[in-house]
Design a protein around this motif. Sequence first.
Motif, short mmCIF file in Angstrom:
data_model
loop_
_atom_site.label_atom_id
_atom_site.label_comp_id
_atom_site.label_asym_id
_atom_site.label_seq_id
_atom_site.Cartn_x
_atom_site.Cartn_y
_atom_site.Cartn_z
N ARG A 74 26.14 88.99 96.29
CA ARG A 74 26.77 87.80 95.69
C ARG A 74 26.86 87.97 94.18
O ARG A 74 25.89 88.36 93.52
N SER A 75 28.03 87.66 93.64
CA SER A 75 28.29 88.02 92.24
C SER A 75 28.58 86.82 91.34
O SER A 75 29.04 87.01 90.21
N ASP A 77 26.73 84.80 89.56
CA ASP A 77 26.05 84.83 88.27
C ASP A 77 26.58 85.94 87.38
O ASP A 77 26.71 85.78 86.16
N VAL A 78 26.93 87.08 87.99
CA VAL A 78 27.46 88.22 87.23
C VAL A 78 28.81 87.88 86.62
O VAL A 78 29.08 88.18 85.44
N GLU A 81 28.36 85.67 83.63
CA GLU A 81 27.83 86.40 82.46
C GLU A 81 28.92 87.26 81.83
O GLU A 81 29.00 87.36 80.60
N LEU A 102 25.77 94.48 84.55
CA LEU A 102 25.94 95.05 85.88
C LEU A 102 24.75 95.86 86.35
O LEU A 102 24.56 96.04 87.57
N TYR A 105 22.48 93.87 88.65
CA TYR A 105 23.21 93.52 89.86
C TYR A 105 23.36 94.72 90.79
O TYR A 105 23.03 94.65 91.99
N ARG A 108 20.11 95.86 92.32
CA ARG A 108 19.71 94.95 93.41
C ARG A 108 20.45 95.31 94.70
O ARG A 108 19.83 95.45 95.76
N VAL A 109 21.76 95.47 94.60
CA VAL A 109 22.55 95.81 95.79
C VAL A 109 22.15 97.18 96.32
O VAL A 109 21.94 97.36 97.53
N VAL A 145 33.90 91.09 90.65
CA VAL A 145 33.28 91.73 89.49
C VAL A 145 34.29 92.64 88.79
O VAL A 145 34.40 92.64 87.56
#
Length: 215
Positions: A74-75, A77-78, A81, A102, A105, A108-109, A145
């Motif tokens: 899930r993006s 928040d990215v 930013e 990034l 993010y 995490r992925v 993104v």
Amino acid sequence: MTGPTPGRRRAPSMSPELRRQMIVRSTLSLITEHGLAVTTGRIARAAAISEATIFHVFSDKDELLDACVAEAARSDDVVYELADIPLDAPVTARLVAAAGVLEAYLTRVGTVITYLEAGGHGRARRYSAAPAGGMREVREAFDSVVASLAALLGPEEESLRLPAPHIAQAFFDLLFARTRNPDYRPHHPQLVEIVQLLVHGSLAGSSQAETAGAR
């Protein structure tokens, strides 16, 4: 003589969507710590629910793991930013700032995908093959993104050698591959070098004419 003891109030029931999110987030936390050794029993204990509840929400463990990858990707928040990066900053500064956003993010992925691959979760192999592969939710998150990265190149649109979405996709792919490297170190100075290479090319003093002649 005392009156009847008032009955205990039952806690309000949790909505199906909220319960699903709770199970997924509990599973993600356990996967990060234990990998695919995590059992549905341990997930149930972490989420303070019965194991049977998990299978009321998800048809099997594979579906739960797919939901974990989608949640990790899930993006929202990215994207927010990236939108906060000022467009009046130099392009190199903009892309370095974007790369910093990034890193967390993509790490995490990548961490979730690595654990799933190590455990042989079949669909996870498609996620690592290319950002466009895999579940619809993951693809849409990655696409959002990339679109945000392309928007950061808006001030240079007239002078770009390639369309902004193409450059943004190449930058995203490069950063994603970098975070999957076993020797990856976050906030490494190489990140600035990567951005400079993207902006200025690999040949010192190269010109558009030279580039055109090589096509």
